[in-house]
Design an enzyme around this catalytic site. Structure first.
Site, mmCIF file in Angstrom:
data_model
loop_
_atom_site.group_PDB
_atom_site.id
_atom_site.type_symbol
_atom_site.label_atom_id
_atom_site.label_comp_id
_atom_site.label_asym_id
_atom_site.label_seq_id
_atom_site.Cartn_x
_atom_site.Cartn_y
_atom_site.Cartn_z
ATOM 1 N N HIS A 48 0.850 -1.191 0.000
ATOM 2 C CA HIS A 48 0.000 0.000 0.000
ATOM 3 C C HIS A 48 0.888 1.245 0.000
ATOM 4 C CE1 HIS A 48 -3.231 -2.713 1.198
ATOM 5 N NE2 HIS A 48 -2.526 -3.070 2.258
ATOM 6 N N SER A 92 -8.362 0.444 2.707
ATOM 7 C CA SER A 92 -9.708 0.894 3.070
ATOM 8 C C SER A 92 -9.746 2.353 3.497
ATOM 9 C CB SER A 92 -10.263 0.018 4.194
ATOM 10 O OG SER A 92 -9.492 0.166 5.379
ATOM 11 N N ARG A 139 -10.883 -4.573 -5.515
ATOM 12 C CA ARG A 139 -10.840 -5.221 -4.206
ATOM 13 C C ARG A 139 -12.163 -5.089 -3.467
ATOM 14 N NH1 ARG A 139 -7.199 -3.671 1.174
ATOM 15 N NH2 ARG A 139 -6.659 -5.802 1.774
ATOM 16 N N HIS A 199 -3.908 -12.497 2.128
ATOM 17 C CA HIS A 199 -3.411 -12.892 3.449
ATOM 18 C C HIS A 199 -3.914 -14.253 3.944
ATOM 19 C CE1 HIS A 199 -2.252 -8.814 3.127
ATOM 20 N NE2 HIS A 199 -3.319 -8.270 3.657
ATOM 21 N N ASP A 266 2.664 -7.123 2.409
ATOM 22 C CA ASP A 266 1.647 -6.319 3.106
ATOM 23 C C ASP A 266 2.268 -5.041 3.662
ATOM 24 O OD1 ASP A 266 -0.945 -5.661 3.978
ATOM 25 O OD2 ASP A 266 -0.577 -6.516 5.962
ATOM 26 N N ASN A 271 -1.881 -1.245 10.882
ATOM 27 C CA ASN A 271 -2.692 -1.834 11.946
ATOM 28 C C ASN A 271 -4.124 -1.366 11.707
ATOM 29 O OD1 ASN A 271 -4.036 -2.592 14.252
ATOM 30 N ND2 ASN A 271 -2.559 -1.713 15.675
#
Length: 319
Positions: A48, A92, A139, A199, A266, A271
Site C-alpha cells: 500500500h 480501506s 478489491r 493474506h 503487506d 494496523n
C-alpha cells in the site's frame, strides 16, 4: 467517489497525522538479509501507499488512520528484498479514491500494477484510465469493517463481477475470513472473473489446516478458480518472529496448486484495528527480510518459488 465533505474531513485528519508523524517510527524497513536467490522479475504482490494527506485525503468513513508510507520508502524496501515488481492495493482508508495507489504506481513505472476499490459511481471512463495506468483488479474488503454477513458478501461479489463483465483481464481481490468464504463457496466457484484472496484468506494459523473453511479454500485453489496471497503471516499467526504455525497452511496451499499462489509483504503493515480516527495508529514494525526467508521453508523447490514470485504474478497482473 470522494465527496467534498469527505475530502475536508480527510484533510483535517491529515493535519493531525502530519503533526504527530514525528512521534512514531517510519514505515518498516527490513533488517535481515535475504538468504536465498530471489529470481529476476520477482514481485511483491501486496503493498500500500499512504501518500501525503494534504494531497491524498483519507476517507471520512475509515475505521483507522495510518502513518504515511511513500513510494521512496517502498523502493528502498524492494531494493533490499531484490524485488523488481510490485502490486499496490488501495487500502480501506481511502474508500474509493485510488489516487494514492496510482501515484505509487506511476513512481514505479512499468514494474508496477494496481488493485483499485470502486463503487457504482465509478465510471467506465475511470476504469479505462486505471487500466491504462496498470490496474488489473478491484478489491472487496469484507474484513476491516467487521463485515461477516454472507448475504452482504454475495451482493458485493455479484456487483463486482457485473462491473468486470467486459474486462476479462481483471480479477476480484477479496479480503475476507474463512467463515465467509465457506458460506459463499458456491457463489465464488460460479463467479466469472478470477478471484484472489488476501493474506492466507483470513485463516487462523493456530487452528491448522483442519479449520472450518480451509478445505473449501483449497478446492477453489485446486480448481484454478482462485489465487491466494501467502502474505501477512503476522496477521494469521501470533508466533512472532518466524510464525512457524503458518508453515502448514502455506505448504497445503502450494501443494494444492502452486500455479495459483503469489507472495506479498503487506508493507507498510498497517494496523487496521478499528480505532479513534482522529489519532494516528502506528504501523507495525515487521522485518520483511525475515518474512521473505520463510518462503524457502514453505516452498523448498526453487522452481516452485519462481512460479510464486515471478511466473504467477506475470500471468495474473500481465506484466
Amino acid at each position: 467517489m470522494t465527496t467534498r465533505r469527505e475530502m475536508i474531513l480527510g484533510t483535517i485528519a491529515g493535519g493531525i497525522l502530519m503533526h504527530t508523524r514525528s512521534l512514531y517510527a517510519k514505515a518498516a524497513q527490513p533488517s535481515t538479509p535475504v538468504d536465498f536467490d530471489v529470481p529476476p522479475g520477482a514481485c511483491d504482490c501486496h503493498t500500500h501507499i499512504h501518500g501525503d494527506p494534504a494531497l491524498f485525503p483519507f476517507f471520512a468513513g475509515r475505521v483507522y488512520t495510518p502513518e504515511p508510507a511513500s513510494p521512496e520508502e517502498m523502493a528502498e524496501l524492494h531494493k533490499f528484498l531484490h524485488m523488481q515488481r510490485v502490486v499496490i492495493v488501495t487500502p480501506s482508508v481511502y474508500g474509493t479514491n485510488n489516487a494514492s495507489t496510482l501515484f505509487g504506481m506511476k513512481a514505479r513505472g512499468k514494474d508496477a500494477r494496481g488493485v483499485a476499490v470502486i463503487d457504482d459511481r465509478t465510471t467506465e471512463k475511470e476504469l479505462d484510465a486505471m487500466n491504462e495506468a496498470g490496474v488489473r483488479g478491484i478489491r472487496i474488503n469484507l474484513a476491516t469493517s467487521g463485515i461477516a454477513d454472507p448475504a452482504v458478501a454475495r451482493k458485493r461479489l455479484a456487483a463486482a463481477a457485473d462491473r468486470l463483465r467486459n474486462r476479462g483481464s481483471w480479477h476480484i481481490q477479496i479480503y475476507a475470513d474463512l467463515p465467509v468464504i465457506a458460506a459463499i463457496k458456491d457463489d465464488l466457484a460460479a463467479c466469472a472473473p478470477t478471484l484472489v484472496f488476501d493474506h492466507f484468506a483470513g485463516a487462523d494459523a493456530a487452528l491448522g489446516t483442519q479449520q472450518p473453511g480451509f478445505n473449501d479454500l483449497l478446492g477453489l485453489v485446486k480448481s484454478g478458480k482462485a489465487y491466494v496471497k501467502i502474505s501477512g503471516a503476522y496477521r494469521a499467526s501470533k508466533l512472532a518472529p518466524d510464525y512457524p504455525d503458518v508453515t502448514p497452511l502455506a505448504q497445503a496451499l502450494i501443494a494444492a496448486n502452486a500455479e495459483r499462489i503469489i507472495w506479498g509483504t503487506d508493507w507498510p503493515h498497517p494496523n487496521s484495528t478499528p480505532s479513534d480516527i482522529s489519532k494516528v495508529t502506528p504501523l507495525y514494525q515487521i522485518d520483511d527480510g525475515r518474512l521473505l526467508n520463510r518462503l524457502p521453508v514453505w516452498a523448498p523447490d526453487a522452481e516452485v518459488r519462481k512460479k510464486i514470485l515471478v511466473d504467477n504474478p506475470v500471468r495474473l497482473y500481465q506484466f
